[in-house]
Design a protein around this motif. Structure first.
Motif, PDB file in Angstrom:
ATOM      1  N   VAL A 149      -5.098 -13.622  34.669  1.00 49.12           N
ATOM      2  CA  VAL A 149      -3.772 -13.981  35.178  1.00 49.12           C
ATOM      3  C   VAL A 149      -3.765 -13.826  36.692  1.00 49.12           C
ATOM      4  O   VAL A 149      -4.594 -13.101  37.263  1.00 49.12           O
ATOM      5  CB  VAL A 149      -2.649 -13.102  34.571  1.00 49.12           C
ATOM      6  N   GLY A 150      -2.844 -14.541  37.343  1.00 47.11           N
ATOM      7  CA  GLY A 150      -2.664 -14.389  38.780  1.00 47.11           C
ATOM      8  C   GLY A 150      -1.699 -13.255  39.063  1.00 47.11           C
ATOM      9  O   GLY A 150      -0.662 -13.132  38.407  1.00 47.11           O
ATOM     10  N   VAL A 151      -2.062 -12.406  40.041  1.00 43.61           N
ATOM     11  CA  VAL A 151      -1.177 -11.297  40.438  1.00 43.61           C
ATOM     12  C   VAL A 151      -0.947 -11.385  41.937  1.00 43.61           C
ATOM     13  O   VAL A 151      -1.777 -11.922  42.686  1.00 43.61           O
ATOM     14  CB  VAL A 151      -1.790  -9.920  40.058  1.00 43.61           C
ATOM     15  N   PRO A 152       0.211 -10.877  42.422  1.00 47.26           N
ATOM     16  CA  PRO A 152       0.532 -10.985  43.848  1.00 47.26           C
ATOM     17  C   PRO A 152      -0.496 -10.274  44.726  1.00 47.26           C
ATOM     18  O   PRO A 152      -1.048  -9.234  44.351  1.00 47.26           O
ATOM     19  CB  PRO A 152       1.903 -10.309  43.948  1.00 47.26           C
ATOM     20  N   ASP A 153      -0.757 -10.856  45.898  1.00 47.68           N
ATOM     21  CA  ASP A 153      -1.668 -10.243  46.859  1.00 47.68           C
ATOM     22  C   ASP A 153      -1.128 -10.510  48.260  1.00 47.68           C
ATOM     23  O   ASP A 153      -0.796 -11.663  48.592  1.00 47.68           O
ATOM     24  CB  ASP A 153      -3.075 -10.841  46.715  1.00 47.68           C
ATOM     25  N   ALA A 154      -1.048  -9.459  49.083  1.00 46.70           N
ATOM     26  CA  ALA A 154      -0.404  -9.573  50.398  1.00 46.70           C
ATOM     27  C   ALA A 154      -1.111 -10.581  51.297  1.00 46.70           C
ATOM     28  O   ALA A 154      -0.472 -11.310  52.055  1.00 46.70           O
ATOM     29  CB  ALA A 154      -0.369  -8.195  51.068  1.00 46.70           C
ATOM     30  N   GLU A 176      -8.581  -2.418  24.519  1.00 47.62           N
ATOM     31  CA  GLU A 176      -9.121  -2.423  23.146  1.00 47.62           C
ATOM     32  C   GLU A 176      -8.862  -3.764  22.474  1.00 47.62           C
ATOM     33  O   GLU A 176      -9.621  -4.233  21.635  1.00 47.62           O
ATOM     34  CB  GLU A 176      -8.468  -1.294  22.328  1.00 47.62           C
ATOM     35  N   ALA A 177      -7.725  -4.395  22.841  1.00 46.75           N
ATOM     36  CA  ALA A 177      -7.357  -5.698  22.264  1.00 46.75           C
ATOM     37  C   ALA A 177      -6.414  -6.389  23.233  1.00 46.75           C
ATOM     38  O   ALA A 177      -5.768  -5.740  24.063  1.00 46.75           O
ATOM     39  CB  ALA A 177      -6.676  -5.513  20.908  1.00 46.75           C
ATOM     40  N   LEU A 178      -6.344  -7.720  23.138  1.00 46.74           N
ATOM     41  CA  LEU A 178      -5.403  -8.489  23.941  1.00 46.74           C
ATOM     42  C   LEU A 178      -4.157  -8.776  23.104  1.00 46.74           C
ATOM     43  O   LEU A 178      -4.250  -8.927  21.888  1.00 46.74           O
ATOM     44  CB  LEU A 178      -6.036  -9.812  24.382  1.00 46.74           C
ATOM     45  N   PRO A 179      -2.983  -8.831  23.751  1.00 43.23           N
ATOM     46  CA  PRO A 179      -1.767  -9.139  22.973  1.00 43.23           C
ATOM     47  C   PRO A 179      -1.757 -10.600  22.541  1.00 43.23           C
ATOM     48  O   PRO A 179      -1.805 -11.496  23.381  1.00 43.23           O
ATOM     49  CB  PRO A 179      -0.632  -8.853  23.974  1.00 43.23           C
ATOM     50  N   LEU A 180      -1.747 -10.827  21.231  1.00 48.53           N
ATOM     51  CA  LEU A 180      -1.763 -12.189  20.694  1.00 48.53           C
ATOM     52  C   LEU A 180      -0.467 -12.475  19.964  1.00 48.53           C
ATOM     53  O   LEU A 180       0.106 -11.582  19.329  1.00 48.53           O
ATOM     54  CB  LEU A 180      -2.927 -12.366  19.708  1.00 48.53           C
ATOM     55  N   ASN A 181      -0.008 -13.733  20.039  1.00 45.55           N
ATOM     56  CA  ASN A 181       1.083 -14.107  19.143  1.00 45.55           C
ATOM     57  C   ASN A 181       0.468 -14.458  17.789  1.00 45.55           C
ATOM     58  O   ASN A 181      -0.750 -14.407  17.615  1.00 45.55           O
ATOM     59  CB  ASN A 181       1.934 -15.249  19.733  1.00 45.55           C
ATOM     60  N   ALA A 182       1.310 -14.805  16.822  1.00 46.78           N
ATOM     61  CA  ALA A 182       0.805 -14.964  15.449  1.00 46.78           C
ATOM     62  C   ALA A 182      -0.083 -16.187  15.280  1.00 46.78           C
ATOM     63  O   ALA A 182      -0.750 -16.333  14.272  1.00 46.78           O
ATOM     64  CB  ALA A 182       1.974 -15.033  14.469  1.00 46.78           C
ATOM     65  N   THR A 183      -0.107 -17.083  16.271  1.00 45.87           N
ATOM     66  CA  THR A 183      -1.007 -18.230  16.168  1.00 45.87           C
ATOM     67  C   THR A 183      -2.294 -17.988  16.956  1.00 45.87           C
ATOM     68  O   THR A 183      -3.098 -18.889  17.134  1.00 45.87           O
ATOM     69  CB  THR A 183      -0.318 -19.519  16.670  1.00 45.87           C
ATOM     70  N   LYS A 243      -2.684 -17.102  20.173  1.00 48.67           N
ATOM     71  CA  LYS A 243      -2.684 -17.321  21.618  1.00 48.67           C
ATOM     72  C   LYS A 243      -2.422 -16.007  22.343  1.00 48.67           C
ATOM     73  O   LYS A 243      -1.568 -15.217  21.918  1.00 48.67           O
ATOM     74  CB  LYS A 243      -1.591 -18.328  22.010  1.00 48.67           C
ATOM     75  N   VAL A 244      -3.128 -15.796  23.455  1.00 45.91           N
ATOM     76  CA  VAL A 244      -2.888 -14.601  24.267  1.00 45.91           C
ATOM     77  C   VAL A 244      -1.531 -14.734  24.949  1.00 45.91           C
ATOM     78  O   VAL A 244      -1.213 -15.764  25.559  1.00 45.91           O
ATOM     79  CB  VAL A 244      -3.994 -14.432  25.331  1.00 45.91           C
ATOM     80  N   MET A 245      -0.721 -13.697  24.836  1.00 48.23           N
ATOM     81  CA  MET A 245       0.608 -13.704  25.463  1.00 48.23           C
ATOM     82  C   MET A 245       0.468 -13.168  26.892  1.00 48.23           C
ATOM     83  O   MET A 245       0.590 -11.980  27.154  1.00 48.23           O
ATOM     84  CB  MET A 245       1.585 -12.885  24.622  1.00 48.23           C
ATOM     85  N   LYS A 246       0.201 -14.095  27.802  1.00 50.35           N
ATOM     86  CA  LYS A 246      -0.091 -13.692  29.180  1.00 50.35           C
ATOM     87  C   LYS A 246       1.124 -13.118  29.887  1.00 50.35           C
ATOM     88  O   LYS A 246       0.980 -12.374  30.857  1.00 50.35           O
ATOM     89  CB  LYS A 246      -0.678 -14.879  29.944  1.00 50.35           C
ATOM     90  N   ASP A 247       2.326 -13.481  29.416  1.00 52.43           N
ATOM     91  CA  ASP A 247       3.515 -12.893  30.053  1.00 52.43           C
ATOM     92  C   ASP A 247       3.511 -11.385  29.875  1.00 52.43           C
ATOM     93  O   ASP A 247       3.959 -10.641  30.762  1.00 52.43           O
ATOM     94  CB  ASP A 247       4.804 -13.509  29.481  1.00 52.43           C
ATOM     95  N   GLN A 248       2.968 -10.888  28.753  1.00 48.05           N
ATOM     96  CA  GLN A 248       2.881  -9.437  28.546  1.00 48.05           C
ATOM     97  C   GLN A 248       1.838  -8.797  29.465  1.00 48.05           C
ATOM     98  O   GLN A 248       2.011  -7.674  29.932  1.00 48.05           O
ATOM     99  CB  GLN A 248       2.550  -9.109  27.078  1.00 48.05           C
ATOM    100  N   LEU A 249       0.753  -9.524  29.731  1.00 44.22           N
ATOM    101  CA  LEU A 249      -0.270  -8.996  30.633  1.00 44.22           C
ATOM    102  C   LEU A 249       0.256  -8.944  32.064  1.00 44.22           C
ATOM    103  O   LEU A 249      -0.053  -8.027  32.813  1.00 44.22           O
ATOM    104  CB  LEU A 249      -1.530  -9.853  30.560  1.00 44.22           C
ATOM    105  N   ARG A 250       1.022  -9.962  32.445  1.00 42.91           N
ATOM    106  CA  ARG A 250       1.564  -9.980  33.812  1.00 42.91           C
ATOM    107  C   ARG A 250       2.497  -8.814  34.053  1.00 42.91           C
ATOM    108  O   ARG A 250       2.604  -8.287  35.128  1.00 42.91           O
ATOM    109  CB  ARG A 250       2.313 -11.295  34.058  1.00 42.91           C
TER     110      ARG A 250
END
Length: 477
Positions: free
Chosen positions: A414-419, A461-468, A470-477
């Motif tokens: 994911v993209g994260v802010p950088d000064a 340990e694991a990435l947050p996935l929805n039931a289909t 897909k990685v839920m990147k909004d949770q990672l952000r």
């Protein structure tokens, strides 16, 4: 054979396949004749409930024989199916049930220890309660142009929207899918893909009835349970994400499992390691592997073809299905046009107009490239793209590189802010071997342009996935 509607196709299965097994769910074994009888009786139960042509009913339940009977029974009564994600919490599910105008909700009480409820005034019926067996055989006449299902988008980038698809669209597209995926009469098809998703419902249930394949529904994906079923039931068709095939390779390597019945594999991801495809063909019994690209709003859009190279299967999603056009917009977005594009979003003219332009092109939100042979490659989501010092960085491309590292099992970037740079990449990694953050970053610098290299790595340990899946990147952000 040309059917106008899904009920016509399903009801003809008794004549076409008779005493062959249609569904195997634990101790329950139904022939095609028995399944059709149950579907007609379920249609009568829905009619007695007051469900008529065009009325909507939600099914909020895991994969089971009852789900199949309920869905086809509902369509045979003239109703419209609204599948609901079993991982949704009550508020999320009630939102969809309410917006769909469902007249009832079918559930499986106690699944995952949960009690399933509905919005006020909408009756809740347990699939295991005997309701489906309570009617008199019944069939309502419907047309191919009638809406068959309203499937809500997965909602990884916003509020889910209901996608309207007709009987005719589903029948044409998934008959072709059967050819591309090599699904045959007599196949034994293990379906762990959730029925509330287009893969489980359309490329699963509908496809199996089209071809005469036995459905083995799996409510919760557990590797050992899947391996048990493959052995005991002689499974021939086994779709799944790349992680499933890693598990099969491990089981094969450790011995003690009979996987010899497996013939057809179907997988999909923006990027799959070429070596994984080679190993699936070389070390497992599979004779065919299909990969493809699809979305709720248009079903299966592209697919690989028999004879495609390992490289093509791993790094592209194949070529367009019959009657479907694909082109790339100036900004890199994948556009799709053809008979399989949805009628629109339920009760949302603005969102429909935003998604489908005046020339009929569906704007998918995915970014891709087309090579000179017409093979599509997905490089990411428009909303996932981030800009590093003026350069566009595509997470799916970076993830594809990182997956080539032997210690990386799963990764999401994911993209994260950088000064200084505006944004930079951050990688979330599930390890399958020893590697440190600094080692992975140094490894990446040797293989990627500097702006693509993640500036930081977080191990999970694991990435947050929805039931289909897909990685839920909004949770990672």
């Amino acid at each position: 054979m040309k059917w106008e509607t899904i009920p016509q196709m399903v009801l003809s299965a008794a004549d076409r396949f008779g005493d062959a097994e249609a569904v195997v769910d634990g101790p329950l074994r139904l022939t095609f004749t028995e399944l059709v009888d149950r579907v007609l009786i379920a249609a009568g139960a829905f009619a007695a409930l007051g469900v008529g042509r065009g009325d909507r009913v939600a099914i909020w339940a895991p994969n089971s024989a009852e789900w199949i009977v309920a869905a086809f029974g509902l369509l045979t009564a003239g109703g419209v199916l609204v599948p609901v994600n079993t991982r949704f919490k009550a508020d999320e599910a009630h939102d969809i049930i309410g917006r769909s105008g469902a007249k009832a909700v079918l559930v499986q009480q106690g699944f995952l220890g949960l009690e399933f409820t509905s919005p006020p005034g909408v009756p809740v019926i347990d699939l295991k309660s005997g309701f489906l067996a309570s009617g008199e055989p019944y069939e309502c006449e419907v047309s191919g142009e009638q809406v068959a299902d309203i499937i809500f988008t997965s909602g990884t980038t916003g509020r889910p929207k209901g996608v309207l698809m007709t009987h005719a669209q589903n029948l044409r597209l998934y008959a072709e899918w059967c050819d591309l995926a090599d699904l045959r009469e007599g196949d034994r098809y293990l379906i762990a893909n959730p029925f509330f998703h287009i893969f489980g419902w359309k490329a699963g249930c509908i496809a199996s009835l089209l071809r005469g394949a036995t459905i083995l529904p799996v409510p919760v994906f557990e590797v050992d349970r899947v391996l048990d079923l493959v052995e005991r039931e002689k499974v021939t068709m086994l779709p799944g994400p790349p992680t499933l095939y890693h598990s099969l390779l491990e089981a094969q390597a450790s011995g003690g499992r009979d996987l010899s019945s497996l013939r057809a594999a179907v997988t999909g991801a923006a990027e799959i390691p070429v070596d994984l495809i080679r190993r699936i063909r070389g070390e497992l019994p599979f004779q065919s592997i299909m990969t493809g690209y699809g979305l709720t709003e248009a079903g299966t859009v592209t697919a690989s073809r028999p004879g495609d190279s390992f490289e093509d299967i791993a790094t592209t999603v194949g070529t367009p299905c019959d009657g479907v056009e694909v082109r790339i917009a100036d900004d890199g977005e994948v556009l799709v046009r053809g008979y399989s594009v949805m009628l629109g979003y339920l009760s949302d003219l603005d969102a429909t107009a935003e998604a489908i332009d005046e020339d009929g092109w569906l704007h998918t939100g995915d970014l891709g490239t087309l090579d000179d042979r017409g093979y599509l490659r997905i490089v990411g989501r428009k909303k996932d793209m981030f800009i590093v010092g003026g350069f566009n960085a595509y997470p799916a491309e970076i993830e594809g590189f990182l997956l080539k590292h032997p210690a990386v099992a799963q990764v999401a970037v994911v993209g994260v802010p950088d000064a200084r740079m505006g944004q930079v990449g951050k990688a979330f990694v599930v390890r399958q071997g020893p590697v440190t953050e600094s080692e992975l970053i140094a490894w990446s610098h040797a293989r990627m342009a500097g702006f693509k290299v993640p500036r930081s790595v977080a191990f999970r340990e694991a990435l947050p996935l929805n039931a289909t899946g897909k990685v839920m990147k909004d949770q990672l952000r």
